[in-house]
Enzyme design. Structure first.
Site, mmCIF file in Angstrom:
data_model
loop_
_atom_site.group_PDB
_atom_site.id
_atom_site.type_symbol
_atom_site.label_atom_id
_atom_site.label_comp_id
_atom_site.label_asym_id
_atom_site.label_seq_id
_atom_site.Cartn_x
_atom_site.Cartn_y
_atom_site.Cartn_z
ATOM 1 N N ASP A 21 0.821 -1.213 0.000
ATOM 2 C CA ASP A 21 0.000 0.000 0.000
ATOM 3 C C ASP A 21 0.852 1.259 0.000
ATOM 4 O O ASP A 21 0.631 2.181 0.793
ATOM 5 C CB ASP A 21 -0.975 0.010 1.183
ATOM 6 C CG ASP A 21 -2.239 -0.799 0.898
ATOM 7 O OD1 ASP A 21 -2.388 -1.265 -0.240
ATOM 8 O OD2 ASP A 21 -3.061 -0.963 1.818
ATOM 9 N N ASN A 58 -3.527 -4.214 -0.788
ATOM 10 C CA ASN A 58 -4.859 -4.359 -1.359
ATOM 11 C C ASN A 58 -5.330 -3.108 -2.082
ATOM 12 O O ASN A 58 -6.294 -3.152 -2.845
ATOM 13 C CB ASN A 58 -5.874 -4.735 -0.273
ATOM 14 C CG ASN A 58 -5.931 -3.701 0.845
ATOM 15 O OD1 ASN A 58 -4.892 -3.344 1.415
ATOM 16 N ND2 ASN A 58 -7.115 -3.224 1.176
ATOM 17 N N HIS A 59 -4.634 -1.984 -1.892
ATOM 18 C CA HIS A 59 -5.008 -0.753 -2.579
ATOM 19 C C HIS A 59 -4.252 -0.572 -3.894
ATOM 20 O O HIS A 59 -4.790 0.003 -4.842
ATOM 21 C CB HIS A 59 -4.760 0.460 -1.676
ATOM 22 C CG HIS A 59 -5.730 0.570 -0.540
ATOM 23 N ND1 HIS A 59 -6.964 1.164 -0.667
ATOM 24 C CD2 HIS A 59 -5.654 0.144 0.739
ATOM 25 C CE1 HIS A 59 -7.606 1.113 0.492
ATOM 26 N NE2 HIS A 59 -6.832 0.495 1.363
ATOM 27 N N HIS A 99 0.798 -8.842 3.348
ATOM 28 C CA HIS A 99 -0.157 -7.733 3.467
ATOM 29 C C HIS A 99 -1.561 -8.335 3.487
ATOM 30 O O HIS A 99 -2.261 -8.372 2.481
ATOM 31 C CB HIS A 99 -0.008 -6.765 2.279
ATOM 32 C CG HIS A 99 -0.758 -5.479 2.448
ATOM 33 N ND1 HIS A 99 -0.157 -4.301 2.859
ATOM 34 C CD2 HIS A 99 -2.064 -5.176 2.285
ATOM 35 C CE1 HIS A 99 -1.050 -3.341 2.913
ATOM 36 N NE2 HIS A 99 -2.222 -3.850 2.565
ATOM 37 N N HIS A 108 -0.753 -4.208 6.103
ATOM 38 C CA HIS A 108 -2.213 -4.088 6.006
ATOM 39 C C HIS A 108 -2.860 -3.559 7.279
ATOM 40 O O HIS A 108 -3.776 -2.726 7.198
ATOM 41 C CB HIS A 108 -2.841 -5.430 5.636
ATOM 42 C CG HIS A 108 -4.323 -5.341 5.396
ATOM 43 N ND1 HIS A 108 -4.868 -4.541 4.415
ATOM 44 C CD2 HIS A 108 -5.378 -5.943 6.010
ATOM 45 C CE1 HIS A 108 -6.193 -4.649 4.446
ATOM 46 N NE2 HIS A 108 -6.529 -5.487 5.401
ATOM 47 N N HIS A 132 -3.375 -1.192 10.276
ATOM 48 C CA HIS A 132 -2.985 0.206 10.440
ATOM 49 C C HIS A 132 -2.397 0.509 11.820
ATOM 50 O O HIS A 132 -1.639 1.458 11.977
ATOM 51 C CB HIS A 132 -4.187 1.119 10.189
ATOM 52 C CG HIS A 132 -4.606 1.156 8.751
ATOM 53 N ND1 HIS A 132 -5.205 2.257 8.176
ATOM 54 C CD2 HIS A 132 -4.495 0.238 7.763
ATOM 55 C CE1 HIS A 132 -5.460 2.009 6.908
ATOM 56 N NE2 HIS A 132 -5.045 0.783 6.635
#
Length: 533
Positions: free
Chosen positions: A31, A101-102, A190, A219, A221
């Site tokens: 990310d 994932n982004h 992640h 992943h 936060h």
């Protein structure tokens, strides 16, 4: 607007700290970008930061032994080398990264935004899979400096349910070098670390093989400063968290850090030893997270609720000033998030509520950095069921249910809910898969892949053809109508058309039944639009 440079400032601090401390490599857990297709401005600013801190005359002392796991698996003929081996560019700080994932690969060619930076030799992108429908192969990058050998195992983000099935079906293959015991083996992933309330699966930590010494867990936060031992083999897990606040949840309220991992070879035991040191990030905007309930604290009138919540925000602003007296210039205005349990109460519209703290005014007049999304409401499940006239099953636990006043519903959930509703009416999908259709719509809407739905349909047609071929070979009844693949495709397409016509007919009948009588004024209660600022 106010928070636009927060992520760049935090990332620049990480790069500057790594370069000034003479780090051998910089390892990122995914990310890098918050969007699958970042803007040109974002990409250019990111490339400029990499060039500023990662390019230079300082010699890289890390020797690559095997880097064949790098690059795009879709193009196996491309030369696979670390960027500091390229004679056309001087790299002083090598960066190794997996996708999250982004910024995951998508579209034709299975490319990610990271591929652009990798092609420019600004970073080393690894952990990408050629085809997750088949075996997932995790092959390490082998590096060496002096007598210390490091193996980097990377796995870019894969949907948790898909990855869980791969583990269950023994489709995850670890390519372990024969001399793996000589290496300090690091796994970079992640994925979800914990099972979410929505039922999302988490990465099966017990399936991490025993030769892995250290896991960098992306992943999640929340920044956890202590290395923890987890799983069947007590692997060391570091969860560094995000460098900047991207979602206003409790986990983001912890102080942000980056970490330095020192690895040395102990000649006495002929084993690798490590030490993990934390460094607090200075470029972090103050963030105060608070939870409260309205019941027993204020009146039911909307004016009473607004006044009570405004007073709570004022207290949190003062708390931020006390706890963060040395906030960096330009980041003094705090982020405030209040999670409100409001069963039996009506919350004010977020934008209108934010007017008291700067919404609708010039940015310089804002008192908080997020005046448009201070509140997040939720109701207890029991209260929701009673309000809807439903009944709670005896013995069922009372659980809280999030109700985000701002975020749009997940595309996949909307599609699945719609399909489930159709199934209850007897309109079940005959050929297409719910999960595949939801995934295709998600790619079409969020990742802007215009051919995603067509590609899913084509694949489904081919799958059906493959399933029907055995019956044709046996000379069944269907074989009298179909002599070749083109005929089969025609029949399947006719079935698609018939089913669609039936659905359209039912929908038209329902619409006619629900239409108001002539001269009637049937309206829809409630509204879904945002309140004007």
């Amino acid at each position: 607007v106010l928070r636009g440079d927060d992520s760049f400032r935090a990332f620049e601090e990480v790069l500057e700290s790594s370069a000034s401390h003479g780090a051998d490599i910089l390892l990122l857990g995914g990310d890098l970008f918050d969007e699958n297709k970042p803007s040109r401005e974002c990409v250019v600013k990111t490339m400029n930061l990499f060039r500023k801190y990662c390019c230079g005359s300082r010699e890289c002392m890390v020797e690559p032994i095997d880097v064949t796991s790098m690059g795009n698996p879709a193009f196996p003929d491309e030369e696979q080398v670390v960027n500091y081996q390229d004679p056309n560019i001087n790299i002083s700080l090598p960066v190794f990264i997996i996708h999250g994932n982004h910024d995951d690969p998508s579209g034709a060619g299975h490319f990610s935004a990271l591929d652009i930076l990798s092609s420019a030799r600004l970073l080393n992108y690894f952990g990408k899979q050629a085809d997750i429908q088949k075996d997932i192969v995790i092959k390490p990058i082998l590096l060496q400096k002096g007598d210390v050998k490091v193996a980097l195992y990377g796995l870019g983000n894969i949907r948790d349910a898909r990855l869980a099935r791969s583990f269950q079906n023994k489709q995850v293959k670890w390519q372990i070098p024969p001399d793996a015991n000589e290496y300090f083996n690091i796994l970079v992933i992640h994925q979800n670390r914990y099972t979410r309330d929505k039922g999302l699966a988490s990465f099966p930590v017990d399936d991490i093989p025993p030769h892995i010494h250290f896991v960098v867990w992306g992943h999640e936060h929340e920044c956890q400063t202590r290395v923890q031992k987890e799983g069947a083999h007590s692997v060391n897990v570091l969860q560094p968290g995000s460098t900047t606040i991207t979602s206003l949840v409790m986990g983001e309220s912890f102080i942000k850090h980056c970490f330095c991992l020192d690895i040395k070879r102990d000649p006495a035991t002929d084993d690798n030893k490590f030490k993990c040191r934390q460094q607090k990030l200075a470029n972090a905007r103050p963030f105060i997270y608070h939870e409260l309930t309205l019941e027993g604290n204020c009146g039911a009138a909307e004016a009473d609720v607004r006044k009570y919540l405004e007073n709570e925000v004022e207290k949190l602003i003062l708390q931020a000033e006390r706890e963060f007296p040395d906030a960096p210039p330009g980041m003094e205005k705090p982020l405030i998030r209040i999670k409100v349990e409001h069963s039996g109460f009506h919350l004010p519209a977020p934008l209108r509520f934010g007017e008291a703290f700067g919404m609708g005014k010039q940015v310089v007049e804002w008192r908080v950095a997020n005046p448009d999304d201070i509140l997040k409401g939720w109701k207890r499940q029991k209260a929701r069921q009673q309000a809807a006239g439903g009944k709670k099953q005896q013995g069922a636990e009372e659980e809280e249910e999030d109700e985000d006043l701002l975020e749009k519903p997940e595309i996949e959930k909307l599609v699945m809910d719609e399909l489930s509703a159709e199934s209850e009416k007897g309109q079940k999908l005959q050929v297409l898969s719910k999960a595949e259709l939801a995934d295709a719509v998600l790619k079409f809407v969020q990742k802007e892949e215009p051919k995603a739905i067509k590609e899913m349909l084509d694949k489904s047609l081919k799958d059906v053809e493959d399933r029907l071929r055995p019956e044709l070979a046996r000379g069944g009844a269907l074989g009298k109508q179909v002599e070749k693949a083109e005929d089969m495709t025609r029949i399947i397409q006719e079935k698609f058309s018939e089913r669609q016509q039936e659905k359209d007919k039912v929908a038209a009948q329902q619409q006619q039944q629900n239409a108001p009588p002539p001269g009637g004024g049937a309206g829809k209660a409630g509204g879904g639009g945002k309140a004007p600022a």
